[in-house]
Design an enzyme around this catalytic site. Structure first.
Site, mmCIF file in Angstrom:
data_model
loop_
_atom_site.group_PDB
_atom_site.id
_atom_site.type_symbol
_atom_site.label_atom_id
_atom_site.label_comp_id
_atom_site.label_asym_id
_atom_site.label_seq_id
_atom_site.Cartn_x
_atom_site.Cartn_y
_atom_site.Cartn_z
ATOM 1 N N LYS A 24 0.913 -1.147 0.097
ATOM 2 C CA LYS A 24 0.019 0.179 0.059
ATOM 3 C C LYS A 24 0.891 1.270 -0.144
ATOM 4 O O LYS A 24 0.251 2.079 -0.673
ATOM 5 C CB LYS A 24 -0.957 -0.008 1.137
ATOM 6 C CG LYS A 24 -2.098 -1.217 1.443
ATOM 7 C CD LYS A 24 -2.948 -1.126 2.351
ATOM 8 C CE LYS A 24 -1.838 -1.240 3.880
ATOM 9 N NZ LYS A 24 -1.660 -2.313 4.359
ATOM 10 N N ARG B 257 -9.274 0.848 9.105
ATOM 11 C CA ARG B 257 -8.929 -0.511 9.093
ATOM 12 C C ARG B 257 -9.977 -1.352 9.948
ATOM 13 O O ARG B 257 -9.823 -2.593 10.304
ATOM 14 C CB ARG B 257 -7.399 -0.597 10.173
ATOM 15 C CG ARG B 257 -6.268 -0.779 9.102
ATOM 16 C CD ARG B 257 -5.147 -0.700 9.942
ATOM 17 N NE ARG B 257 -4.071 -1.232 9.555
ATOM 18 C CZ ARG B 257 -3.050 -0.849 8.749
ATOM 19 N NH1 ARG B 257 -3.075 0.413 8.498
ATOM 20 N NH2 ARG B 257 -1.900 -1.490 8.422
ATOM 21 N N ARG C 224 11.817 -0.783 11.601
ATOM 22 C CA ARG C 224 10.446 -0.750 12.450
ATOM 23 C C ARG C 224 10.172 -2.019 13.278
ATOM 24 O O ARG C 224 10.473 -3.063 13.055
ATOM 25 C CB ARG C 224 9.354 -1.102 11.119
ATOM 26 C CG ARG C 224 9.185 0.323 10.695
ATOM 27 C CD ARG C 224 8.250 0.426 9.385
ATOM 28 N NE ARG C 224 6.741 -0.068 9.983
ATOM 29 C CZ ARG C 224 5.669 -0.321 9.112
ATOM 30 N NH1 ARG C 224 5.990 0.370 7.962
ATOM 31 N NH2 ARG C 224 4.847 -0.835 9.497
ATOM 32 N N ARG D 203 -0.182 -9.530 13.405
ATOM 33 C CA ARG D 203 -0.795 -8.330 12.766
ATOM 34 C C ARG D 203 -1.984 -9.054 11.660
ATOM 35 O O ARG D 203 -3.024 -8.167 11.279
ATOM 36 C CB ARG D 203 0.421 -7.704 11.993
ATOM 37 C CG ARG D 203 1.077 -6.524 12.936
ATOM 38 C CD ARG D 203 2.289 -6.175 12.320
ATOM 39 N NE ARG D 203 2.142 -5.317 11.290
ATOM 40 C CZ ARG D 203 3.146 -4.990 10.329
ATOM 41 N NH1 ARG D 203 4.373 -5.369 10.692
ATOM 42 N NH2 ARG D 203 3.106 -4.193 9.479
HETATM 43 P P1 B4P Z 1 4.532 -1.522 1.953
HETATM 44 O O1 B4P Z 1 4.401 -0.903 0.908
HETATM 45 O O2 B4P Z 1 5.482 -0.621 2.947
HETATM 46 O O3 B4P Z 1 3.510 -2.131 2.833
HETATM 47 P P2 B4P Z 1 2.084 -1.502 3.486
HETATM 48 O O4 B4P Z 1 0.959 -2.466 2.958
HETATM 49 O O5 B4P Z 1 2.067 -0.065 3.281
HETATM 50 O O6 B4P Z 1 2.447 -1.907 5.128
HETATM 51 P P3 B4P Z 1 1.950 -1.836 6.653
HETATM 52 O O7 B4P Z 1 0.258 -2.634 6.565
HETATM 53 O O8 B4P Z 1 2.828 -2.803 7.251
HETATM 54 O O9 B4P Z 1 1.847 -0.558 7.103
HETATM 55 P P4 B4P Z 1 1.127 0.719 7.830
HETATM 56 O O10 B4P Z 1 2.066 1.819 7.941
HETATM 57 O O11 B4P Z 1 -0.052 1.015 7.214
HETATM 58 O O12 B4P Z 1 5.404 -2.647 1.386
HETATM 59 C C1 B4P Z 1 6.012 -3.872 2.422
HETATM 60 C C2 B4P Z 1 7.331 -4.092 1.887
HETATM 61 O O13 B4P Z 1 7.041 -5.126 0.733
HETATM 62 C C3 B4P Z 1 8.305 -3.058 1.648
HETATM 63 O O14 B4P Z 1 9.718 -3.447 1.969
HETATM 64 C C4 B4P Z 1 8.279 -2.915 -0.020
HETATM 65 O O15 B4P Z 1 9.412 -2.452 -0.428
HETATM 66 C C5 B4P Z 1 7.996 -4.469 -0.276
HETATM 67 N N1 B4P Z 1 7.323 -4.461 -1.561
HETATM 68 C C6 B4P Z 1 6.194 -3.804 -1.918
HETATM 69 N N2 B4P Z 1 5.851 -4.110 -3.230
HETATM 70 C C7 B4P Z 1 6.449 -5.189 -3.552
HETATM 71 C C8 B4P Z 1 6.328 -6.198 -4.494
HETATM 72 N N3 B4P Z 1 5.654 -6.036 -5.733
HETATM 73 N N4 B4P Z 1 7.220 -7.158 -4.681
HETATM 74 C C9 B4P Z 1 8.213 -7.291 -3.579
HETATM 75 N N5 B4P Z 1 8.391 -6.507 -2.411
HETATM 76 C C10 B4P Z 1 7.347 -5.658 -2.504
HETATM 77 O O16 B4P Z 1 0.709 -0.003 9.369
HETATM 78 C C11 B4P Z 1 1.682 -0.104 10.380
HETATM 79 C C12 B4P Z 1 1.042 -0.187 11.830
HETATM 80 O O17 B4P Z 1 0.410 0.959 12.306
HETATM 81 C C13 B4P Z 1 -0.130 -1.177 12.105
HETATM 82 O O18 B4P Z 1 0.046 -2.566 12.248
HETATM 83 C C14 B4P Z 1 -0.924 -0.555 13.223
HETATM 84 O O19 B4P Z 1 -0.489 -1.064 14.342
HETATM 85 C C15 B4P Z 1 -0.756 0.851 12.919
HETATM 86 N N6 B4P Z 1 -1.945 1.468 12.060
HETATM 87 C C16 B4P Z 1 -2.044 2.025 11.041
HETATM 88 N N7 B4P Z 1 -3.003 2.627 10.500
HETATM 89 C C17 B4P Z 1 -3.868 2.106 11.449
HETATM 90 C C18 B4P Z 1 -5.426 2.388 11.484
HETATM 91 N N8 B4P Z 1 -6.143 2.968 10.417
HETATM 92 N N9 B4P Z 1 -6.013 2.066 12.819
HETATM 93 C C19 B4P Z 1 -5.262 1.456 13.789
HETATM 94 N N10 B4P Z 1 -4.230 1.121 13.806
HETATM 95 C C20 B4P Z 1 -3.310 1.649 12.586
#
Ligand code: B4P
Length: 200
Positions: A14, A89, A134, A146
């Site tokens: 995302k 979420r 992280r 998670r």
């Molecule tokens: P990202 O792009 O970083 O993944 P994400 O889906 O954004 O991550 P996440 O759900 O952990 O984060 P958030 O900050 O929202 O990609 C992950 C990895 O994969 C990276 O290293 C990237 O390089 C790699 N990658 C990407 N695309 C790829 C591909 N095509 N092929 C191979 N590798 C690839 O949440 C973090 C925490 O914050 C949650 O657990 C929660 O505790 C809190 N939080 C956030 N929002 C909240 C909400 N609305 N309510 C309550 N808590 C919340």
């Protein structure tokens, strides 16, 4: 306005795709994960409280993230649209977002989910944890927690938008550019649909 939600499990890409989408489509990027990590880095009282939940793989309480999003949306009165990344979420967050957007006389246009299998997600998160520092990415037990939280609390949000006819899913496995192309096509199709509806 054009408002989009990028949906999917932890590590589905995302954050990665959001950066490219906002650049191409001129939307304001609102990532609750980034906002919370900034609060933690600034050592605010909100950040310190949030860190306790994030480190355990739990969600930060709804009222905290809803208030954060409300402030950010209200700070951009001239936005052409928003990209919500990692929000909502929970069903309570989705209902609060609908209410906020209705108040601003707008709504969510589309929810696009990135589909990725759990084993691939775990590999990605552990790899990211090696360099990102992280705390929620370094421990496999926290990562699995998670996913459990995602299944129980976040997956029902997909049905909430499915019932509104706004939900689609695309394949989240492939190169970052391949996935971005599929996302761009879906977004352009939705923008064209909106334009033809408003021209009628
Ligand atoms: P990202 O792009 O970083 O993944 P994400 O889906 O954004 O991550 P996440 O759900 O952990 O984060 P958030 O900050 O929202 O990609 C992950 C990895 O994969 C990276 O290293 C990237 O390089 C790699 N990658 C990407 N695309 C790829 C591909 N095509 N092929 C191979 N590798 C690839 O949440 C973090 C925490 O914050 C949650 O657990 C929660 O505790 C809190 N939080 C956030 N929002 C909240 C909400 N609305 N309510 C309550 N808590 C919340």
């Amino acid at each position: 306005m054009f408002n989009l939600i990028l949906f999917g499990p932890p590590g589905s890409g995302k954050g990665t795709q959001s950066e490219k989408i906002v650049e191409k489509f001129g939307l304001i990027h609102l990532s609750t994960g980034n906002l919370l990590r900034q609060e933690i880095a600034d050592k605010t009282s909100l950040g310190l409280a949030a860190k306790n939940f994030i480190d355990k793989g739990q969600l930060v309480p709804d009222e905290v993230v809803i208030a954060m999003i409300r402030t950010c949306v209200e700070n951009h009165p001239d936005a052409k649209g928003f990209l919500f990344d990692g929000f909502p979420r929970t069903i309570a967050q989705a209902e609060a977002l609908d209410k906020l957007l209705t108040h601003l006389k707008t709504s969510i246009n589309k929810v696009i989910a990135l589909d990725v299998l759990e084993e691939e997600l775990i590999k990605r998160l552990i790899k990211r944890g090696e360099t990102s520092g992280r705390s929620d990415d370094t421990n496999e037990e926290v990562i699995r927690k998670r996913f459990l939280v995602y299944k129980n609390e976040t997956e029902p949000v997909a049905d909430y938008y499915r019932e509104q006819g706004k939900f689609i899913a695309i394949k989240g496995i492939g190169t970052i550019d391949e996935i971005f192309d599929a996302l761009s096509t879906a977004i352009e199709t939705e923008i064209a649909t909106q334009q033809s509806v408003s021209a009628q």
